[in-house]
Write a protein that holds these residues in place. Sequence first.
Motif, PDB file in Angstrom:
ATOM      1  N   ILE A 248     -72.517 105.878  48.652  1.00  0.00           N
ATOM      2  CA  ILE A 248     -73.596 107.411  48.595  1.00  0.00           C
ATOM      3  C   ILE A 248     -74.724 107.335  49.075  1.00  0.00           C
ATOM      4  CG2 ILE A 248     -74.051 109.120  47.708  1.00  0.00           C
ATOM      5  CD1 ILE A 248     -71.153 108.962  46.879  1.00  0.00           C
ATOM      6  N   ASP A 249     -75.645 105.774  48.659  1.00  0.00           N
ATOM      7  CA  ASP A 249     -76.666 105.769  48.830  1.00  0.00           C
ATOM      8  C   ASP A 249     -77.057 104.890  49.698  1.00  0.00           C
ATOM      9  OD1 ASP A 249     -79.456 105.668  47.671  1.00  0.00           O
ATOM     10  OD2 ASP A 249     -79.222 103.637  46.464  1.00  0.00           O
ATOM     11  N   LEU A 250     -76.223 104.618  50.184  1.00  0.00           N
ATOM     12  CA  LEU A 250     -76.333 103.870  52.104  1.00  0.00           C
ATOM     13  C   LEU A 250     -76.456 104.862  52.978  1.00  0.00           C
ATOM     14  CD1 LEU A 250     -73.964 100.749  51.770  1.00  0.00           C
ATOM     15  CD2 LEU A 250     -76.800 100.942  51.412  1.00  0.00           C
ATOM     16  N   ILE A 251     -75.519 106.087  52.821  1.00  0.00           N
ATOM     17  CA  ILE A 251     -75.523 106.708  53.377  1.00  0.00           C
ATOM     18  C   ILE A 251     -76.839 107.757  53.638  1.00  0.00           C
ATOM     19  CG2 ILE A 251     -74.599 108.722  53.776  1.00  0.00           C
ATOM     20  CD1 ILE A 251     -71.486 107.540  52.374  1.00  0.00           C
ATOM     21  N   CYS A 252     -77.396 107.891  52.463  1.00  0.00           N
ATOM     22  CA  CYS A 252     -78.213 108.652  52.436  1.00  0.00           C
ATOM     23  C   CYS A 252     -79.572 107.951  52.793  1.00  0.00           C
ATOM     24  CB  CYS A 252     -78.658 109.199  50.538  1.00  0.00           C
ATOM     25  SG  CYS A 252     -77.213 110.041  49.941  1.00  0.00           S
ATOM     26  N   THR A 253     -79.757 107.038  52.692  1.00  0.00           N
ATOM     27  CA  THR A 253     -80.817 106.327  53.258  1.00  0.00           C
ATOM     28  C   THR A 253     -80.899 106.575  54.423  1.00  0.00           C
ATOM     29  OG1 THR A 253     -81.199 104.835  51.411  1.00  0.00           O
ATOM     30  CG2 THR A 253     -82.013 103.955  53.529  1.00  0.00           C
ATOM     31  N   GLY A 254     -79.372 106.105  55.177  1.00  0.00           N
ATOM     32  CA  GLY A 254     -78.741 106.489  56.798  1.00  0.00           C
ATOM     33  C   GLY A 254     -80.247 107.847  57.396  1.00  0.00           C
ATOM     34  N   VAL A 255     -79.917 108.306  55.882  1.00  0.00           N
ATOM     35  CA  VAL A 255     -79.538 110.064  56.562  1.00  0.00           C
ATOM     36  C   VAL A 255     -81.543 109.833  56.382  1.00  0.00           C
ATOM     37  CG1 VAL A 255     -79.257 112.494  56.532  1.00  0.00           C
ATOM     38  CG2 VAL A 255     -76.608 110.341  56.035  1.00  0.00           C
ATOM     39  N   THR A 256     -81.949 109.035  56.137  1.00  0.00           N
ATOM     40  CA  THR A 256     -83.014 109.689  55.628  1.00  0.00           C
ATOM     41  C   THR A 256     -83.984 108.623  57.269  1.00  0.00           C
ATOM     42  OG1 THR A 256     -83.553 109.798  53.338  1.00  0.00           O
ATOM     43  CG2 THR A 256     -85.015 109.100  54.546  1.00  0.00           C
ATOM     44  N   LEU A 257     -83.325 107.808  57.221  1.00  0.00           N
ATOM     45  CA  LEU A 257     -84.041 106.750  58.251  1.00  0.00           C
ATOM     46  C   LEU A 257     -84.060 107.569  59.428  1.00  0.00           C
ATOM     47  CD1 LEU A 257     -83.507 103.350  57.614  1.00  0.00           C
ATOM     48  CD2 LEU A 257     -85.547 104.607  56.653  1.00  0.00           C
ATOM     49  N   GLU A 258     -82.708 108.389  59.404  1.00  0.00           N
ATOM     50  CA  GLU A 258     -82.911 109.147  61.208  1.00  0.00           C
ATOM     51  C   GLU A 258     -83.834 110.024  60.979  1.00  0.00           C
ATOM     52  OE1 GLU A 258     -79.785 109.202  63.493  1.00  0.00           O
ATOM     53  OE2 GLU A 258     -79.878 106.959  62.915  1.00  0.00           O
ATOM     54  N   ASN A 259     -84.274 110.532  60.215  1.00  0.00           N
ATOM     55  CA  ASN A 259     -84.788 112.178  60.671  1.00  0.00           C
ATOM     56  C   ASN A 259     -86.221 111.769  59.238  1.00  0.00           C
ATOM     57  OD1 ASN A 259     -83.144 113.814  62.105  1.00  0.00           O
ATOM     58  ND2 ASN A 259     -82.252 113.903  60.354  1.00  0.00           N
ATOM     59  N   TYR A 260     -87.135 110.414  59.731  1.00  0.00           N
ATOM     60  CA  TYR A 260     -87.757 109.832  58.971  1.00  0.00           C
ATOM     61  C   TYR A 260     -88.605 111.165  58.802  1.00  0.00           C
ATOM     62  CZ  TYR A 260     -90.692 106.748  56.462  1.00  0.00           C
ATOM     63  OH  TYR A 260     -91.202 106.293  55.638  1.00  0.00           O
ATOM     64  N   GLU A 261     -89.856 111.458  59.594  1.00  0.00           N
ATOM     65  CA  GLU A 261     -90.533 112.246  59.422  1.00  0.00           C
ATOM     66  C   GLU A 261     -90.334 113.759  58.775  1.00  0.00           C
ATOM     67  OE1 GLU A 261     -92.834 112.610  62.990  1.00  0.00           O
ATOM     68  OE2 GLU A 261     -93.578 110.761  63.232  1.00  0.00           O
ATOM     69  N   GLN A 262     -89.523 114.104  59.029  1.00  0.00           N
ATOM     70  CA  GLN A 262     -89.196 115.783  58.390  1.00  0.00           C
ATOM     71  C   GLN A 262     -88.391 115.202  56.766  1.00  0.00           C
ATOM     72  OE1 GLN A 262     -85.658 117.539  60.015  1.00  0.00           O
ATOM     73  NE2 GLN A 262     -85.554 118.605  58.433  1.00  0.00           N
ATOM     74  N   SER A 263     -87.683 113.627  56.387  1.00  0.00           N
ATOM     75  CA  SER A 263     -87.220 113.627  55.258  1.00  0.00           C
ATOM     76  C   SER A 263     -89.315 113.339  53.865  1.00  0.00           C
ATOM     77  CB  SER A 263     -86.370 112.091  55.621  1.00  0.00           C
ATOM     78  OG  SER A 263     -85.242 113.028  55.834  1.00  0.00           O
ATOM     79  N   GLU A 264     -89.529 112.554  55.094  1.00  0.00           N
ATOM     80  CA  GLU A 264     -90.395 112.413  54.166  1.00  0.00           C
ATOM     81  C   GLU A 264     -91.179 113.267  53.906  1.00  0.00           C
ATOM     82  OE1 GLU A 264     -92.102 109.189  52.395  1.00  0.00           O
ATOM     83  OE2 GLU A 264     -89.497 108.431  53.111  1.00  0.00           O
ATOM     84  N   ALA A 265     -91.925 114.103  54.785  1.00  0.00           N
ATOM     85  CA  ALA A 265     -92.257 115.797  54.512  1.00  0.00           C
ATOM     86  C   ALA A 265     -92.116 116.524  53.751  1.00  0.00           C
ATOM     87  CB  ALA A 265     -93.210 116.157  55.689  1.00  0.00           C
ATOM     88  N   MET A 266     -90.345 115.992  53.349  1.00  0.00           N
ATOM     89  CA  MET A 266     -89.115 117.631  52.849  1.00  0.00           C
ATOM     90  C   MET A 266     -90.276 116.398  51.177  1.00  0.00           C
ATOM     91  SD  MET A 266     -88.125 119.940  52.031  1.00  0.00           S
ATOM     92  CE  MET A 266     -88.158 120.388  53.745  1.00  0.00           C
ATOM     93  N   LYS A 267     -89.571 115.607  51.106  1.00  0.00           N
ATOM     94  CA  LYS A 267     -89.934 114.999  49.825  1.00  0.00           C
ATOM     95  C   LYS A 267     -90.641 114.534  49.123  1.00  0.00           C
ATOM     96  CE  LYS A 267     -88.120 110.566  50.868  1.00  0.00           C
ATOM     97  NZ  LYS A 267     -88.228 108.815  50.659  1.00  0.00           N
ATOM     98  N   HIS A 268     -91.880 115.103  49.867  1.00  0.00           N
ATOM     99  CA  HIS A 268     -93.556 115.004  49.336  1.00  0.00           C
ATOM    100  C   HIS A 268     -93.550 116.522  48.641  1.00  0.00           C
ATOM    101  CE1 HIS A 268     -94.724 111.411  51.674  1.00  0.00           C
ATOM    102  NE2 HIS A 268     -95.570 110.959  50.269  1.00  0.00           N
ATOM    103  N   GLN A 269     -92.977 117.673  49.271  1.00  0.00           N
ATOM    104  CA  GLN A 269     -93.409 119.110  49.764  1.00  0.00           C
ATOM    105  C   GLN A 269     -92.749 119.045  48.331  1.00  0.00           C
ATOM    106  OE1 GLN A 269     -91.883 121.239  52.258  1.00  0.00           O
ATOM    107  NE2 GLN A 269     -91.982 123.746  51.618  1.00  0.00           N
ATOM    108  N   ILE A 270     -91.136 118.383  48.145  1.00  0.00           N
ATOM    109  CA  ILE A 270     -90.424 119.102  46.673  1.00  0.00           C
ATOM    110  C   ILE A 270     -91.019 118.266  45.587  1.00  0.00           C
ATOM    111  CG2 ILE A 270     -88.281 118.241  45.310  1.00  0.00           C
ATOM    112  CD1 ILE A 270     -86.862 118.949  48.560  1.00  0.00           C
TER     113      ILE A 270
END
Length: 279
Positions: A248-270
Motif C-alpha cells: 500500500i505504501d508503494l501504491i500511495c507513493t506512486g500516486v503521489t509522484l503521479e500528481n506531485y505538485e498537487q499532492s505536495e500542495a494538499m499535504k501542506h494545506q492539510i
Amino acid sequence: MDSESNRYKPSIMMEQHKHSFTKSETKIYHYITSHIDQVLYYSLTELSESCDVAEATLLRFFRKLHFKGFQDFKFALAQEESAKRTPNEENSTYIEKVRDYMVQAIHDSYDLIDALALEVAVKTIAQAPDVVIFGIGSSGIAANDMENRLLRIGKHIQAVTDPHTQVMRASSMTKETVVIAISVTGSTKDIVDTIQIAKAQGATIIAITNYLKSPLTKLANQVLLTSAKESPLDSGSLITKVAQLYLIDLICTGVTLENYEQSEAMKHQISENTAKKLY
C-alpha cells in the motif's frame, strides 16, 4: 455418525472415510496427507490445481468429511498440527521468530513486485475520479490506512469495511469507478460477492492479495501480490498486515509522484489545518 472428538481431527476423518473415496477423492487424500504444510497456506483454487480436480469436487470431499468447506477443514487441520508441537517449539524463540517473519514478509513481497503491474495500478488509481477500497476484518484495517494516506494528498477516495455497506456502494458504481479489493486469501465470500456486483456495474477491479489464483483474482482486472501467507490459526496476524501495508505504501507513493505538485500542495494545506488541532 462420527464422534464429536473426531469431528475436529481431519486425519482421523479422512482415515474413517477412506474406504468410500472415489478415484478423485483418493487423489485429494494422497495429496493432502503428503503436503500438509503447503495445504495450510493454499487457496481453494491452488489446491484444486495441485490435485488436478475441480473445485466442486474438493468441496464435496470436505463435506463428505463433515466439514462446511475448505476453510473449515484448514482450520481443523491447523489445530491438529499445532497440537503436535511442544511448548518449547512454540515459545522458546518467539521474539526472534516474529522479527524474522516480518522482515521476511517484506523481502518476499519485494521479490513478488511486478513493476509494470504496479505502474499500471498506480496510473489507474491516480486518474480515476472515484476510488473505493473494500476490506473486511484485518484487511479492513489496511483499507482504512490506505484511505488515510490517499486523503492526505487530496485523492477522492472511500474505504468501506462493512459487508452490507459494500453491497450498497458497489450497486451505485459506474465505469469510472476503481475498486481496490484487499483480501489475504482472495476467498472471503463477502468481498467476492461484492466485487461481482461492482464488476457488473463496469467498475475496474484491482486486487491486493497473497494468492495469485483465487475467486477474487478471477474477477480482477489487475492483481498486486503480497507474500505473507497465513495459516488459519494466524488469521489477522500483524505479519500479514505488514506485507499489505508495504505494498500500500508503494501504491500511495506512486500516486503521489503521479500528481506531485498537487499532492505536495494538499499535504501542506492539510498539515496547516490539522496543526490547529494541537495545543
